[in-house]
Design a protein around this motif. Structure first.
Motif, PDB file in Angstrom:
ATOM      1  N   GLY A  62       0.224  -2.302  -7.844  1.00  0.00           N
ATOM      2  CA  GLY A  62      -0.867  -2.531  -6.910  1.00  0.00           C
ATOM      3  C   GLY A  62      -2.122  -1.728  -7.200  1.00  0.00           C
ATOM      4  O   GLY A  62      -3.074  -1.758  -6.409  1.00  0.00           O
ATOM      5  N   MET A  63      -2.157  -1.023  -8.323  1.00  0.00           N
ATOM      6  CA  MET A  63      -3.350  -0.234  -8.655  1.00  0.00           C
ATOM      7  C   MET A  63      -4.415  -1.149  -9.234  1.00  0.00           C
ATOM      8  O   MET A  63      -4.151  -1.887 -10.187  1.00  0.00           O
ATOM      9  CB  MET A  63      -2.990   0.867  -9.658  1.00  0.00           C
ATOM     10  N   TYR A 115       0.827  -1.215   0.000  1.00  0.00           N
ATOM     11  CA  TYR A 115       0.000   0.000   0.000  1.00  0.00           C
ATOM     12  C   TYR A 115       0.859   1.262   0.000  1.00  0.00           C
ATOM     13  O   TYR A 115       0.581   2.240  -0.715  1.00  0.00           O
ATOM     14  CB  TYR A 115      -0.941  -0.001   1.211  1.00  0.00           C
ATOM     15  N   VAL A 117       1.741   2.129 -12.064  1.00  0.00           N
ATOM     16  CA  VAL A 117       1.719   2.179 -10.604  1.00  0.00           C
ATOM     17  C   VAL A 117       1.441   0.779 -10.082  1.00  0.00           C
ATOM     18  O   VAL A 117       0.410   0.167 -10.416  1.00  0.00           O
ATOM     19  CB  VAL A 117       0.642   3.170 -10.118  1.00  0.00           C
ATOM     20  N   TYR A 123       3.897   1.392  -1.117  1.00  0.00           N
ATOM     21  CA  TYR A 123       4.529   1.422  -2.439  1.00  0.00           C
ATOM     22  C   TYR A 123       3.588   2.071  -3.462  1.00  0.00           C
ATOM     23  O   TYR A 123       4.000   2.904  -4.283  1.00  0.00           O
ATOM     24  CB  TYR A 123       4.886  -0.002  -2.835  1.00  0.00           C
ATOM     25  N   THR A 124       2.311   1.716  -3.410  1.00  0.00           N
ATOM     26  CA  THR A 124       1.327   2.282  -4.347  1.00  0.00           C
ATOM     27  C   THR A 124       1.159   3.780  -4.143  1.00  0.00           C
ATOM     28  O   THR A 124       1.107   4.564  -5.102  1.00  0.00           O
ATOM     29  CB  THR A 124      -0.023   1.568  -4.175  1.00  0.00           C
TER      30      THR A 124
END
Length: 431
Positions: A89-90, A17, A87, A19-20
Motif C-alpha cells: 500500500g505504499m 492503512y 511495504v 497494514y501499511t
C-alpha cells in the motif's frame, strides 16, 4: 503457526492503512536492529582486530575518526532502500523518494568515511619522526575537497533522479564561476606544491615575516593557511599563497649549521685613541693573550724603522703601536680562546666607518650553539668582559651626554663663577 500468520494477514488486508503502518514500523525496527548489531558487535570486533595488528597503537585514533561507525550507517539505509518497496500500500512516489534519499545518504556516508580515513592516515603519518620534513596535510585537504565535490554532484543527481553526466556537462559553462569561487584554493594548492617541492618551509622552522607580524616557529602547514607561534606565544595565521609572493626569512639554515652569529659593535670615543708609550706597552705585556702579539709587533716595527735611517729619528716618521690596534688584537685572541665561540666559522674584529656616535669596533663571530638562551648568555658575557677591560687599553666607550653629565658640569662651573665674583676688580654683567 502458519495458519495464525495467514489469518492475521487476511485480517490486515481488510484494514490496508493499518497494514501499511505495521509493515513500515517493522521495516524501521529491522533497520534499527541491524544498525545496533553492526555497531555493537562488528565494530567492537574490528577494533579488537586492529589492536592485534601493527596499527594497534593507533586504535584510539581509529575510534575517534568515526570511520567504522559511519560505514555502519550504510546498513540501515540499504535495508530501508530495499524494504520500502515491500511495504504494501505504499505509494510509488513515496517509494521513489525514500530510495533516492537513502541512496543520497549512502553516498554522503561513504564520502565522509573516505575523508575521515584520509585524515586518519595523515594523523598516523605525522607520528613519524621525519614527517615534518614532508607534510601531506595540504594534499589530504585537496583530495577531501574533490571527494566532497563529487559526492555533492552524485547526491543531487540521485535526489532529482537524473544522470550525473547531465550535471557534469553543465559544469563546463560554470567553469569561470568555479574558478572565481575556488581562486584562493587553487592559488593555495600551487603554493603548497612549491613549498613542498622546493623545501621552503617545514613544521618546526623559525621564520620571520615582518609584514605580517610573524616571528616564531611554524606549528601547522595546511592547504590555505600556515600557523606560526610567535615568541610571545601569540599565533599568526598566514595565507599559504603569501609565503610564495612575499619575502620570507627562514632560520633553518642557522639551526642546522650549529652556530649562531654575533654581529655587534662597541662605540669607542675617538679622542681616546693614541700611540702606546713604553710604560703602557709594559703594562699590556702582562696579558697572556697579548704577549706573543706585542713581541711580534715590536720586532716588525723595529725592523721597519731601521730602514728609515736618518728619517727614523723623528717619531712622526716611525711606526708605533696604537692602543686601539692592540685592543683589536686582544679581542680577536680572546674570541679564539673562548669555549662558546665556533672556531670553524667566520671570526673577525674590524673597524667600521667613524660616525658622530663614535668609532664602531665590530665583533663578527658565531657561537657554537643555536639555543636562544645560551646564545644570549655567551654574547652578554663577551661584551661584559670587553666593556670592563677597555680602560686597561686607555680607551673609552662613547655615549651621548646624559642628565647626570650635565648636572656634574653645572656643579663644576658654579664654584668657578663664585670665585670669580669674589676676586677684586672682577664684575659680572647682569640683565
Amino acid at each position: 503457526m502458519i495458519d495464525l500468520y495467514t489469518d492475521a494477514q487476511e485480517w490486515l488486508e481488510h484494514y490496508p492503512y493499518l497494514y501499511t503502518v505495521i509493515a513500515l514500523g517493522l521495516l524501521i525496527l529491522a533497520a534499527w536492529i541491524a544498525n545496533w548489531i553492526v555497531k555493537k558487535v562488528l565494530i567492537r570486533g574490528l577494533l579488537r582486530l586492529i589492536r592485534a595488528t601493527p596499527l594497534g597503537s593507533g586504535s584510539s585514533e581509529v575510534r575517534q575518526s568515526h570511520v567504522i561507525s559511519r560505514l555502519a550507517n550504510v546498513v540501515p539505509a540499504i535495508i530501508l532502500s530495499v524494504g520500502i518497496g515491500l511495504v504494501p500500500g505504499m505509494p510509488e512516489v513515496v517509494v521513489i523518494v525514500v530510495r533516492n534519499v537513502c541512496s543520497a545518504f549512502i553516498i554522503l556516508t561513504i564520502a565522509l568515511a573516505i575523508t575521515n580515513t584520509l585524515t586518519l592516515i595523515n594523523t598516523i603519518y605525522e607520528r613519524r619522526p621525519k614527517a615534518h620534513l614532508k607534510p601531506v596535510k595540504g594534499y589530504v585537504q585537496i583530495v577531501n575537497i574533490v571527494i566532497y565535490a563529487l559526492a555533492t554532484i552524485l547526491m543531487i543527481a540521485t535526489l532529482i533522479d537524473r544522470s550525473p553526466l547531465i550535471l557534469l556537462s553543465g559544469l563546463g559553462a560554470m567553469a569561470a564561476v568555479l574558478m572565481l569561487i575556488f581562486q584562493d584554493t587553487l592559488l593555495s594548492l600551487v603554493a603548497s606544491v612549491q613549498i613542498s617541492s622546493n623545501d621552503i618551509l617545514r613544521v618546526g622552522d623559525w621564520i620571520e615575516m615582518p609584514a605580517l607580524s610573524a616571528d616564531g616557529d611554524v606549528i601547522d602547514i595546511a592547504l590555505h593557511t600556515v600557523k606560526v607561534q610567535n615568541w610571545d606565544k601569540t599565533i599568526t595565521t598566514i595565507p599559504t599563497k603569501r609565503l610564495i609572493s612575499e619575502p620570507l626569512k627562514n632560520w633553518r639554515g642557522m639551526q642546522e649549521s650549529g652556530g649562531r652569529r654575533i654581529k655587534r659593535s662597541i662605540m669607542l670615543d675617538q679622542q681616546s685613541v693614541h700611540f702606546l708609550d713604553s710604560d703602557e706597552t709594559s703594562h699590556l705585556r702582562r696579558f697572556r693573550l697579548l704577549k706573543e702579539y706585542l713581541n711580534g709587533k715590536q720586532d716588525e716595527i723595529e725592523a721597519w724603522n731601521k730602514e728609515l735611517l736618518e728619517q727614523g729619528k723623528e717619531p712622526v716618521n716611525t711606526r708605533r703601536i696604537t692602543n686601539i690596534g692592540t685592543f683589536r688584537a686582544y679581542v680577536e685572541r680572546y674570541l679564539r680562546s673562548h669555549p662558546g665561540i665556533h672556531q670553524h666559522m667566520t671570526l673577525m674584529v674590524r673597524q667600521m666607518n667613524p660616525t658622530a656616535d663614535g668609532l664602531p669596533l665590530e665583533i663578527y663571530c658565531f657561537t657554537n650553539t643555536v639555543s636562544w638562551g645560551v646564545y644570549e648568555g655567551i654574547q652578554s658575557d663577551i661584551f661584559d668582559h670587553l666593556f670592563a677591560i677597555l680602560p686597561e687599553f686607555g680607551l673609552r666607550v662613547y655615549q651621548h651626554p646624559s642628565g647626570m653629565d650635565l648636572r656634574d658640569l653645572r656643579d663644576i662651573r658654579l664654584p668657578s663663577a663664585a670665585n670669580a665674583e669674589s676676586e677684586p676688580g672682577v664684575t659680572s654683567l647682569g640683565t
